[in-house]
Design an enzyme around this catalytic site. Structure first.
Site, PDB file in Angstrom:
ATOM      1  N   GLY A 129      36.723 -14.522 -21.139  1.00  0.00           N
ATOM      2  CA  GLY A 129      37.890 -14.407 -22.004  1.00  0.00           C
ATOM      3  C   GLY A 129      38.827 -15.578 -21.813  1.00  0.00           C
TER       4      GLY A 129
ATOM      5  N   GLY B  46      42.099 -15.596 -23.553  1.00  0.00           N
ATOM      6  CA  GLY B  46      43.414 -15.297 -24.104  1.00  0.00           C
ATOM      7  C   GLY B  46      44.445 -15.763 -23.094  1.00  0.00           C
ATOM      8  CG  LEU B  47      48.670 -15.103 -23.730  1.00  0.00           C
ATOM      9  CD1 LEU B  47      49.887 -14.212 -23.852  1.00  0.00           C
ATOM     10  CD2 LEU B  47      49.094 -16.561 -23.793  1.00  0.00           C
ATOM     11  CB  ALA B  48      44.931 -12.628 -18.825  1.00  0.00           C
TER      12      ALA B  48
ATOM     13  CG  HIS C 234      54.156  -1.446 -34.117  1.00  0.00           C
ATOM     14  ND1 HIS C 234      54.957  -1.459 -35.224  1.00  0.00           N
ATOM     15  CD2 HIS C 234      54.725  -2.284 -33.219  1.00  0.00           C
ATOM     16  CE1 HIS C 234      55.972  -2.285 -34.993  1.00  0.00           C
ATOM     17  NE2 HIS C 234      55.849  -2.803 -33.795  1.00  0.00           N
TER      18      HIS C 234
ATOM     19  NE  ARG D 272      57.320  -1.122 -30.654  1.00  0.00           N
ATOM     20  CZ  ARG D 272      56.726  -2.179 -30.113  1.00  0.00           C
ATOM     21  NH1 ARG D 272      55.654  -2.035 -29.365  1.00  0.00           N
ATOM     22  NH2 ARG D 272      57.216  -3.373 -30.314  1.00  0.00           N
TER      23      ARG D 272
ATOM     24  CG  HIS E 196      50.568  -2.669 -31.724  1.00  0.00           C
ATOM     25  ND1 HIS E 196      51.370  -3.769 -31.630  1.00  0.00           N
ATOM     26  CD2 HIS E 196      51.127  -1.713 -30.989  1.00  0.00           C
ATOM     27  CE1 HIS E 196      52.396  -3.469 -30.862  1.00  0.00           C
ATOM     28  NE2 HIS E 196      52.265  -2.244 -30.461  1.00  0.00           N
TER      29      HIS E 196
ATOM     30  NE  ARG F 242      52.043  -4.052 -25.154  1.00  0.00           N
ATOM     31  CZ  ARG F 242      52.772  -4.641 -26.091  1.00  0.00           C
ATOM     32  NH1 ARG F 242      53.901  -5.238 -25.764  1.00  0.00           N
ATOM     33  NH2 ARG F 242      52.384  -4.627 -27.345  1.00  0.00           N
TER      34      ARG F 242
END
Lengths: 258, 263, 652
Positions: C41, C43-45, C267, C332, C403, C437
């Site tokens: 992966g 992505g950000l991580a 969401h 939410r 989401h 979250r």
């Protein structure tokens, strides 16, 4: 509504390709263009035919994966959006739509409408970064950046790396992509130490990949889903000239220990 | 030398070369126009200007060689870049192409080629004065006197030359293409050299358009004015002189012109 | 039974991380290059971890199924990233960010992990700024902040509406630098299809090259999964179409525990589904609820009418009616569930009946159209592009959509799963968000894990591994895993059924959404647990996968992913059934506050709010694979709160 699709089919990179005509099943005008292809593919699968391969992922115009040249225009008839943000209501009922892959020598076709854009990664690897190690950074507010520069850098940084600029350019030039990357870093104080090294290396890699040259036709700007300006190309031209005139770094003088 | 090699090796460097040679050639286009516009004055004006140029062979040939190398560099770079551009897209699009491009930008190679062909014709026409291509006769025979000294009657040559309608037509077509070439090329050279931002770009494009139009009007005005009757009397006399002299001239080749200029 | 040792360091909460870093083993620089680490992966991580590990000197191999590491779905995050910088001098601090996150997660996350997240949040902003991320700035040149997701302080950093993309480009550029200097070897179009475990240690992966179909073995001293969330189990979500659970699911099947799989975030403001062809749901910024009023018609008969023709008295502004204090700004989960309730009553609007109005006519009257355009112009334009409706003239239609998934592979304080040597980062792990979250916290967690946590904690594990002792790819475990992948591919291609993977995915999504979506109950979950095994059985009999195993085959790619989603759906329903309480995004209809509850009467909560049962469910539910056809084993890690007192999450 229904449409006729004239689609480029090509088994793999080496096989010769050609157009195939498909009649779509009944469509809803609120479908996105990619959803239309999904539906056509389900229909093809139902008949045991190989579905049309096309690239897609986020389907909200930000990942840069979707491509397609639709009736001669990358990303379809509208400006400032990607193919995934194009909807079937933009087409008249019963029309023929020509769908082709992005075409450029540095974007070899993998299958049908899917092309390989790794050349962009190689350009970025040549110098599209600021050399900073994790953890070795000053406080984020210790360097002030004028809002104008930061906003302009953001304009350039919006590039999603889709390659539509290359696909649209009659010369298959990657100047808009490369200049957006060069300008993003070149406009920020953090990017200054490597500014000239960066532009030289990235331009050299761009040339090595076999992209064409810029003849300022403006196609790239017109099809860019993020409407990135040709101004950045001029900025890169300037940076590259300055870098060449400055010349490479001086060899360190001898002497050291002792 | 390393710098030049680096420049030439990169596609951006070749664009710089095209832009810089473009600047030089544009300078010539403007200078040449200013010289030619003297045709609207008395015949002595342009004749003395031509005589002045011929009397400085070092300067003249220096400029000619300089221009020639600019033309060569401009063309070689253009050809190489065009080949590169063609090879960058081996298979074209079936659904149309070049979306959103300025149409003039798509015909630079064509307009450039036509201008090159025209320049060759123009050189043969008025510089080498090849009699077979002007539809009039041997321009070498057109002589006049300036302060008692016999000199070439350039004024008469121009008037007689442009009185031939198809010649004027060729010139007008070439000027139209030069206009197209300049109106894209002038602004683009700023882009290639990096002198552009969101504030200056609209100004640069507008100025480029205006300058291209002015150059076109300037050049086109000469054949148009001649066809409309400029210098008709002078030309009449010159034409008489043309037919009264023997047809052969020993100095009608390019080599001859060169020899004369070097005298 | 798996052993779940959370390895939380002893000592006061605020010094745990410092102390842990000091007491952790270090690896000498000459030895670091002898360790090979696989990161799946980008992505950000994944990108940030790959780059940072390479900078430290490890040999890193990064794998992505995309054509480029820059395309991971982190790019789609719009809002921003939280950090306890307190640049606005509005009373923010590490402790406040920590507390907000713990409370936001409805006291179902690990105290120590969350505190560490808040601590390193400040370093993330420094790091990203130095990399050239063009965060929004004020005229004086300083960084700008905004408040987000109902936070009372302005701690969110943002880059126009593209914070995720800009942060990812920062991490990607760091990755590129390390690819160029040889620190990272990058594999693109490379999908991980199995985890290789040798003697209880993760030692490699099996990868299929999506371009050529070639299947290869890759060995390493440690494997890091940063493969994102599994929200596409619902088919329709705000996730990218390619986002999938395959990497973590195959790791689960190799023995890694999957924690809290039922925790899903839904969401409230997305553009509703317009037809069964739909492939994707698009999020509209939550900020719209600041000025828009949410309503549905009071009478079913009015639902198909032009909304502008429905009289004021015939409209039900249900959020204002049900939650008078918060009104349209209700949290939410509340807003999402309320929308579902009114639609279930048959009062939903739009062609599908699954939608509610978000009406700006009051705001336009109050502020003028120009002011509304100024605030939300880009969102209105995006809405018009997708729906062909002008929200200045007619109310927007919105509906909740999946989401984010808070659940994921179980990890300890070092981010290592219960399989030694297998580390899990970002959305793929379960660690920091509990049952819900907060906005602008996903980007923070991904980068915290990748830049700062893993590079430090992985050494603790690697110091126990002898350098260059890793098993070769000719080891029996690699052979077995590769064979497993080949068998699966063959099995899929030889089904020769009648239904495409996409049609199964749709059916799965509907089951999950109906029974394991915004509101869940025992009966529904039990129903789903009957439907899903049947669906799975049909899948393996009747799936149609066209094409060849070699070469580009999108049908084959999605077939494998959908098979995993069906199994995961089953586990999610089990987890939701097992968790007999409501918390955060997990709403069990049986467990909600009623008017009779003391908390309701004290005015702390509204009737219908989620009701936790801390006595029985203050634990992490970590599910362990027990073999094909056998019920998974539930392991529990108790959540011990040393510093914070669990309290009722009040919205008043």
């Amino acid at each position: 509504m229904k449409v006729t699709l004239k689609v480029w089919r090509q088994k793999d990179q080496k096989a010769p390709g050609g157009f195939q005509i498909y009649q779509s099943p009944e469509l809803n005008p609120n479908m996105s263009f990619l959803e239309m292809l999904d539906v056509v593919n389900e229909d093809l699968a139902g008949r045991g035919e190989d579905p049309i391969a096309f690239d897609h992922d986020c389907r909200e115009g930000i990942c840069g994966t979707c491509s397609l040249v639709i009736d001669g225009k990358p990303h379809g008839p509208h400006q400032g959006v990607a193919t995934c943000q194009t909807y079937m209501r933009s087409f008249r009922n019963g029309v023929e739509i020509v769908i082709e892959p992005f075409r450029a020598r540095p974007f070899p076709i993998i299958k049908d409408l899917v092309c390989d854009r790794k050349s962009f990664d190689r350009i970025q690897q040549a110098g599209g970064f600021i050399s900073v190690r994790t953890g070795s950074t000053p406080d984020a507010n210790s360097i002030l950046i004028p809002k104008e520069n930061s906003d302009l850098a953001m304009d350039a940084a919006q590039c999603i790396g889709c390659g539509a600029c290359v696909a649209a350019c009659k010369n298959a030039s990657a100047m808009l992509f490369v200049s957006a990357k060069v300008s993003h870093f070149g406009l920020l104080p953090q990017g200054q130490p490597e500014r000239h090294r960066r532009v030289t290396a990235m331009v050299q890699q761009m040339d090595e990949e076999g992209f064409g040259a810029c003849t300022v036709t403006g196609s790239c700007e017109a099809v860019c889903p993020k409407s990135i300006s040709l101004d950045f190309i001029a900025r890169m031209n300037r940076d590259f000239a300055v870098a060449l005139l400055k010349g490479g770094p001086k060899k360190p003088s001898s002497g050291g220990a002792g | 030398m390393n710098l030049l090699r680096q420049l030439w090796r990169s596609s951006l460097g070749k664009k710089y070369a095209m832009a810089l040679t473009g600047v030089a050639l544009f300078g010539f286009v403007v200078g040449h126009l200013l010289g030619n516009l003297q045709v609207f004055g008395a015949p002595e004006l342009i004749n003395s200007y031509a005589h002045f140029l011929k009397s400085k062979p070092g300067l003249l040939w220096g400029a000619r060689l300089g221009l020639l190398s600019c033309v060569a560099l401009h063309i070689v770079a253009a050809v190489q870049l065009t080949l590169l551009n063609r090879s960058a897209r081996p298979i074209g699009y079936a659904g149309g192409s070049a979306y959103g491009s300025a149409w003039k930008s798509r015909y630079m190679a064509l307009s450039g080629s036509v201008i090159l062909a025209f320049v060759i014709y123009h050189l043969l026409h008025f510089t080498a004065m090849q009699p077979g291509i002007n539809g009039v006769g041997d321009f070498n025979k057109l002589k006049t006197t300036l302060a008692g000294e016999p000199v070439a009657d350039v004024y008469a040559m121009m008037i007689l030359g442009f009185q031939v309608p198809w010649v004027s037509l060729v010139y007008l077509i070439a000027q139209t293409l030069l206009f197209l070439h300049l109106s894209h090329g002038l602004s683009s050279l700023f882009q290639s050299l990096g002198f552009r931002n969101h504030v200056w770009w609209p100004r640069i494009t507008a100025a480029s358009q205006i300058v291209s139009v002015v150059v076109f009007i300037g050049y086109a005005s000469i054949p148009v004015a001649v066809l409309a009757g400029l210098g008709r009397d002078h030309a009449q006399k010159a034409k008489a002189a043309l037919s009264s002299q023997p047809l052969e001239s020993p100095e009608s080749s390019i080599a001859g012109v060169a020899k004369e200029a070097l005298k | 039974m798996a052993t779940l040792n959370s390895n939380i360091p002893a000592g006061p909460l605020s010094s745990k991380w410092e102390k842990h870093k000091f007491t952790s083993k270090l690896i000498n620089p000459a030895n670091k290059r002898k360790y090979k680490i696989i990161v799946v992966g980008a992505g950000l991580a994944g990108s940030s971890a790959s780059a940072t590990l390479a900078e430290l000197g490890y040999e890193v191999h990064n794998f992505v199924f995309h054509d480029s590491p820059r395309r991971a779905h982190s790019v789609a995050a719009q809002g921003g990233i939280n950090a306890a910088k307190n640049y606005q001098n509005d009373g923010d601090s590490v402790h406040r960010l920590f507390y907000d996150t713990i409370k936001g997660g409805d006291f179902r996350s690990r105290e120590s992990n969350v505190h560490r997240l808040a601590e390193v949040s400040v370093n993330i902003i420094d790091q990203c700024t130095a990399q050239g991320v063009p965060f929004a700035r004020e005229y004086g040149g300083l960084l700008d902040n905004r408040s987000f997701g109902g936070a009372q302080v302005s701690r969110t950093f943002y880059a126009r509406g593209q914070t995720g993309q800009q942060l990812l480009l920062g991490a990607y550029s760091a990755l590129c630098r390390n690819i160029a200097n040889g620190g990272v070897k990058s594999y693109t179009h490379a999908e991980m299809l199995d985890l290789v475990v040798v003697d209880g240690h993760a030692r490699g992966i099996i990868v299929r090259n999506l371009q050529t179909g070639e299947i290869t073995r890759h060995n390493a001293d440690a494997v890091v999964l940063a493969t994102g969330g599994y929200g596409n189990v619902f088919n329709l979500s705000t996730y990218a179409r390619g986002s999938n659970t395959t990497a973590i699911w195959r790791a689960y099947r190799r023995g890694a525990c999957l924690a809290n799989p039922c925790y899903t975030q839904i969401h409230p403001t997305c553009i509703p589904v317009s037809g069964d062809y739909q492939s994707k749901l698009t999020l509209m910024s939550e900020s719209l609820r600041n000025d828009g009023r949410v309503w549905v018609p009071k009478r079913k008969e009015d639902c198909k009418k032009d909304p502008r023709e429905i009289a004021e008295g015939d409209r039900d502004y249900y959020l204002e009616r049900m939650y008078s204090a918060f009104g349209n700004l209700a949290p939410r989960d509340i807003a999402s569930r309320a929308a579902k309730t009114v639609c279930d009553e048959g009062r939903g609007i739009g062609l599908t009946g699954l939608g509610v109005y978000l009406d700006f006519s009051d705001a336009i009257r109050r502020l003028s159209e120009d002011r509304v355009r100024e605030r939300y112009g880009n969102l209105f334009a995006m809405y018009q592009e997708i729906t062909d409706e002008d929200a200045y003239k007619t109310p927007m239609r919105i509906y909740p959509a999946v989401h984010y998934t808070m659940g994921g592979l179980w990890v300890d304080y070092n981010l290592m799963s219960n399989i030694s040597g297998l580390f899990v980062l970002g959305e793929a792990n379960f660690s920091d968000h509990g049952a819900n979250r907060l906005g602008a916290s996903a980007l923070m967690q991904g980068l915290a894990d990748g830049y700062f946590v893993l590079p430090s904690t992985i050494a603790t594990y690697l110091s126990t591994v002898k350098p260059r002792s890793r098993a070769g790819t000719d080891h029996a475990a690699f052979r077995e895993a590769e064979e497993n992948v080949r068998m699966l591919t063959k099995k899929l291609l030889s089904c020769n059924g009648k239904r495409t993977p996409a049609s199964f995915h749709k059916e799965l999504g509907k089951i999950m959404w109906d029974y394991c979506g915004m509101a869940r109950n025992k009966k529904g979950l039990e129903k789903a647990l009957q439907l899903l095994p049947a669906l799975r059985e049909e899948y393996w009999k009747n799936v149609q996968v066209l094409g060849e195993p070699n070469g580009w085959n999108q049908s084959l790619e999605s077939a494998g992913r959908v098979a995993d989603f069906i199994e995961l759906g089953d586990l999610m329903c089990r987890d939701a059934l097992e968790r007999e309480e409501s918390c955060g995004g997990h709403f069990r209809e049986e467990y909600q506050y009623t008017p009779a509850d003391p908390e309701t009467q004290q005015g702390l909560v509204n009737p219908g709010d989620v009701k936790r049962r801390d006595d029985a469910f203050a634990h992490v539910a970590a599910w362990e694979y027990a073999g094909a056809g056998r019920a998974p084993v539930l392991n529990k890690e108790p959540l011990v709160y040393e510093e914070v007192k669990m309290s009722t999450r009040s919205y008043k």
